[in-house]
Motif scaffolding. Structure first.
Motif, PDB file in Angstrom:
ATOM      1  N   ALA A 241     -59.772  -1.377  58.617  1.00 13.77           N
ATOM      2  CA  ALA A 241     -59.847  -1.293  57.290  1.00 13.77           C
ATOM      3  C   ALA A 241     -59.588   0.162  56.819  1.00 13.77           C
ATOM      4  CB  ALA A 241     -60.589  -1.966  56.305  1.00 13.77           C
TER       5      ALA A 241
ATOM      6  N   TYR B  59     -57.676   3.317  53.779  1.00 18.59           N
ATOM      7  CA  TYR B  59     -56.856   3.935  52.749  1.00 18.59           C
ATOM      8  C   TYR B  59     -55.274   3.486  53.188  1.00 18.59           C
ATOM      9  CZ  TYR B  59     -54.506   6.782  49.411  1.00 18.59           C
ATOM     10  OH  TYR B  59     -53.587   7.156  48.472  1.00 18.59           O
ATOM     11  N   GLY B  60     -54.608   2.995  52.280  1.00 21.81           N
ATOM     12  CA  GLY B  60     -53.411   2.493  52.394  1.00 21.81           C
ATOM     13  C   GLY B  60     -52.300   3.478  52.978  1.00 21.81           C
TER      14      GLY B  60
ATOM     15  N   HIS C 223     -53.456   4.448  56.671  1.00 20.99           N
ATOM     16  CA  HIS C 223     -52.792   3.169  57.258  1.00 20.99           C
ATOM     17  C   HIS C 223     -51.226   3.311  57.965  1.00 20.99           C
ATOM     18  CE1 HIS C 223     -52.555  -0.821  58.680  1.00 20.99           C
ATOM     19  NE2 HIS C 223     -51.321  -1.197  57.943  1.00 20.99           N
TER      20      HIS C 223
ATOM     21  N   PRO D 104     -55.906  -4.616  43.937  1.00 18.12           N
ATOM     22  CA  PRO D 104     -55.288  -3.998  45.117  1.00 18.12           C
ATOM     23  C   PRO D 104     -53.861  -4.558  45.656  1.00 18.12           C
ATOM     24  CG  PRO D 104     -57.756  -4.138  45.164  1.00 18.12           C
ATOM     25  CD  PRO D 104     -57.233  -4.964  44.064  1.00 18.12           C
TER      26      PRO D 104
ATOM     27  N   SER E 102     -53.092  -0.467  45.779  1.00 15.23           N
ATOM     28  CA  SER E 102     -53.231   0.197  47.075  1.00 15.23           C
ATOM     29  C   SER E 102     -52.839  -0.589  48.323  1.00 15.23           C
ATOM     30  CB  SER E 102     -54.759   0.610  46.956  1.00 15.23           C
ATOM     31  OG  SER E 102     -55.638  -0.730  46.954  1.00 15.23           O
ATOM     32  N   HIS E 103     -52.765  -1.876  48.062  1.00 13.18           N
ATOM     33  CA  HIS E 103     -52.521  -2.694  49.377  1.00 13.18           C
ATOM     34  C   HIS E 103     -51.194  -3.407  49.283  1.00 13.18           C
ATOM     35  CE1 HIS E 103     -56.553  -1.609  50.299  1.00 13.18           C
ATOM     36  NE2 HIS E 103     -56.459  -1.888  51.331  1.00 13.18           N
TER      37      HIS E 103
ATOM     38  N   LEU F 282     -48.792  -4.076  52.415  1.00 11.73           N
ATOM     39  CA  LEU F 282     -49.458  -4.922  53.343  1.00 11.73           C
ATOM     40  C   LEU F 282     -48.418  -6.164  53.089  1.00 11.73           C
ATOM     41  CD1 LEU F 282     -53.047  -4.182  54.054  1.00 11.73           C
ATOM     42  CD2 LEU F 282     -51.068  -2.970  55.080  1.00 11.73           C
TER      43      LEU F 282
ATOM     44  N   GLU G 156     -51.849  -9.902  56.211  1.00  9.31           N
ATOM     45  CA  GLU G 156     -52.531  -8.695  56.526  1.00  9.31           C
ATOM     46  C   GLU G 156     -53.457  -8.344  55.452  1.00  9.31           C
ATOM     47  OE1 GLU G 156     -50.276  -5.245  58.618  1.00  9.31           O
ATOM     48  OE2 GLU G 156     -49.128  -5.813  57.070  1.00  9.31           O
ATOM     49  N   ARG G 157     -53.188  -8.590  54.273  1.00  6.34           N
ATOM     50  CA  ARG G 157     -54.271  -8.533  53.095  1.00  6.34           C
ATOM     51  C   ARG G 157     -55.226  -9.466  53.212  1.00  6.34           C
ATOM     52  NH1 ARG G 157     -49.969  -7.251  49.521  1.00  6.34           N
ATOM     53  NH2 ARG G 157     -49.856  -9.474  48.653  1.00  6.34           N
TER      54      ARG G 157
ATOM     55  N   LEU H 282     -57.756  -8.797  55.803  1.00 10.39           N
ATOM     56  CA  LEU H 282     -58.825  -7.497  55.324  1.00 10.39           C
ATOM     57  C   LEU H 282     -59.587  -8.218  54.196  1.00 10.39           C
ATOM     58  CD1 LEU H 282     -56.310  -4.613  55.382  1.00 10.39           C
ATOM     59  CD2 LEU H 282     -58.065  -5.154  57.141  1.00 10.39           C
TER      60      LEU H 282
ATOM     61  N   ILE I 264     -58.941  -9.239  51.249  1.00 11.31           N
ATOM     62  CA  ILE I 264     -58.234  -8.837  49.963  1.00 11.31           C
ATOM     63  C   ILE I 264     -57.507  -9.822  49.181  1.00 11.31           C
ATOM     64  CG2 ILE I 264     -57.221  -6.790  48.721  1.00 11.31           C
ATOM     65  CD1 ILE I 264     -57.690  -5.354  51.319  1.00 11.31           C
TER      66      ILE I 264
END
Ligand SMILES: *Cc1c(COP(=O)(O)O)cnc(C)c1O
Length: 390
Positions: free
Chosen positions: A101, A103-104, A107, A343, A347-348, A351, A355-356, A359, A361
């Motif tokens: 995991a 920060y976007g 990543h 998110p 920030s995500h 993804l 994938e989220r 993680l 999220i």
């Protein structure tokens, strides 16, 4: 000022003595270059891109004094700091070990840029030493992690990771943005290089983008060479603003630690709140470790960032966010104003939904960056917004 406490060093460290023209605050040196001095090397010339101006020096000295480094370099953004630091120690054919995991932006850098440079990436579980051992290769050069990960506020086995890097001669780089030096000082725990998005708490006023890396003379000299050549230097005016912001870091983050904890406690268990993710809550999986590292060993708190999951649909979540009157709906974090966002939409967003989910999220998660507003006003606002969605 090694004898003074962190709060005092934040106010005074770095300023030259005697002061420039007697000015209490180092002014902005708005000049691109400086007169040559006999015998100086290229990387020492007075030039903004080489980070050798008085504004850069003052800031670097303050950063060293507050995180216990020998040297520091400031950069045009947090991304410039972390990418330059990684590229200073890993080249084509090498490998970087990183927690999963991230920060976007980091990543994305790992997934597209590092791979394009021929640098391999091995994602590991930051709580599982057996996984680190399994994925270590003779070409692994860098271990990369974050103090508190976005947006579940997980805190990995940081002392274990630093020790593993040391034993295996990896350069350990940690993104300390979310914790700030008030709550965690990585060098005290054995990390080689601490990087920050100074855009966030270090500046704290949501008006510049900046970054920094702090470490030993030897490590930072290598990072500086990368920054000098890749060009991600900090502008002197932004350096001046960052220095101004840093003087109130202890006050701001102290308040944000307290308010985030109070807000997390007020929201936990409330109707329409499925989960509150905050390392200061006993219900958080990493609470015991966070307490030891941030409170007992660092004399700080659990940070200003939390996230909640709404018990309801994505529409409910958006209605809740819309009903908040104090927080601004904006990405980023760490400023004096409370910010909220989803998110999955910020920030995500890059993804894939699966994938989220992997993680942890969900699309009903709301991330909160606690500001310095009155905490009773904040609590009342969050409660009324929850009541609005029933
Ligand atoms: C914002 C952020 C970054 C990137 O910083 P910029 O200043 O936007 O380049 C890196 N890491 C973390 C944890 C961040 O929050």
């Amino acid at each position: 000022m090694p004898d003074h406490t962190l709060d005092t060093r934040l106010v005074h460290a770095g300023e030259p003595w005697p002061r420039v023209e007697g000015a209490v605050v180092t002014p902005v040196f708005q000049t691109a270059m400086y007169l040559s001095r006999p015998g100086e090397a290229y990387h020492e010339q007075g030039y903004i891109r080489l980070s050798t101006t008085p504004n850069h020096r003052v800031l670097a000295d303050k950063l060293c004094a507050i995180e216990g480094g020998e040297a520091a370099i400031t950069t045009s953004s947090g991304m410039a700091a972390l990418t330059s630091a990684i590229l200073a120690f890993a080249g084509s054919g090498d490998r970087v070990m990183t927690q999963r995991a991230l920060y976007g932006g980091t990543h994305g850098f790992f997934e597209s840029e590092l791979k394009a440079f021929g640098i391999g990436v091995d994602a590991v579980d930051p709580n599982d030493p057996a996984d680190w051992k399994r994925k270590l290769t003779p070409r692994t050069r860098v271990l990369y992690c974050e103090t508190i990960t976005n947006p579940t506020m997980a805190v990995g086995d940081l002392p274990g990771l630093a020790a593993f890097a040391m034993e295996n001669e990896l350069v350990s780089i940690i993104d300390n943005t979310f914790a700030t030096p008030i709550n965690f000082r990585p060098i005290e725990h054995g990390f080689d290089i601490s990087v920050h998005s100074a855009t966030k708490y270090l500046n704290g006023h949501t008006d510049i983008v900046a970054g920094c890396a702090i470490g030993s003379e030897e490590h930072i000299a290598r990072v500086k060479h990368r920054v000098d050549h890749l060009g991600g230097c900090l502008d002197p005016h932004a350096a001046f603003l960052l220095h101004r912001g840093m003087r109130t870091l202890a006050l701001r983050v102290g308040r944000q630690n307290e308010s985030a904890l109070a807000l997390a406690r007020a929201l936990e268990g409330r109707s329409r709140v499925a989960t509150v993710n905050y390392p200061g809550l006993e219900s958080h999986a990493d609470h015991v470790r966070a307490r030891r590292l941030f409170v007992e060993q660092s004399g700080g708190g659990f940070g200003g960032m939390l996230s909640i999951e709404i018990d309801g649909s994505v529409e409910d979540t958006m209605a809740f966010i819309a009903a908040l009157s104090i927080p601004l709906k904006a990405p980023s974090l760490g400023g004096v104003e409370t910010l909220v966002g989803r998110p999955a939409a910020t920030s995500h967003a890059a993804l894939e939904p699966n994938e989220r989910r992997a993680l942890g999220i969900p699309d009903t998660m709301v991330r909160i960056s606690t500001g310095i507003e009155d905490v009773e006003d904040l609590k009342a606002d969050f409660v009324q917004a929850l009541e609005r969605i029933g």
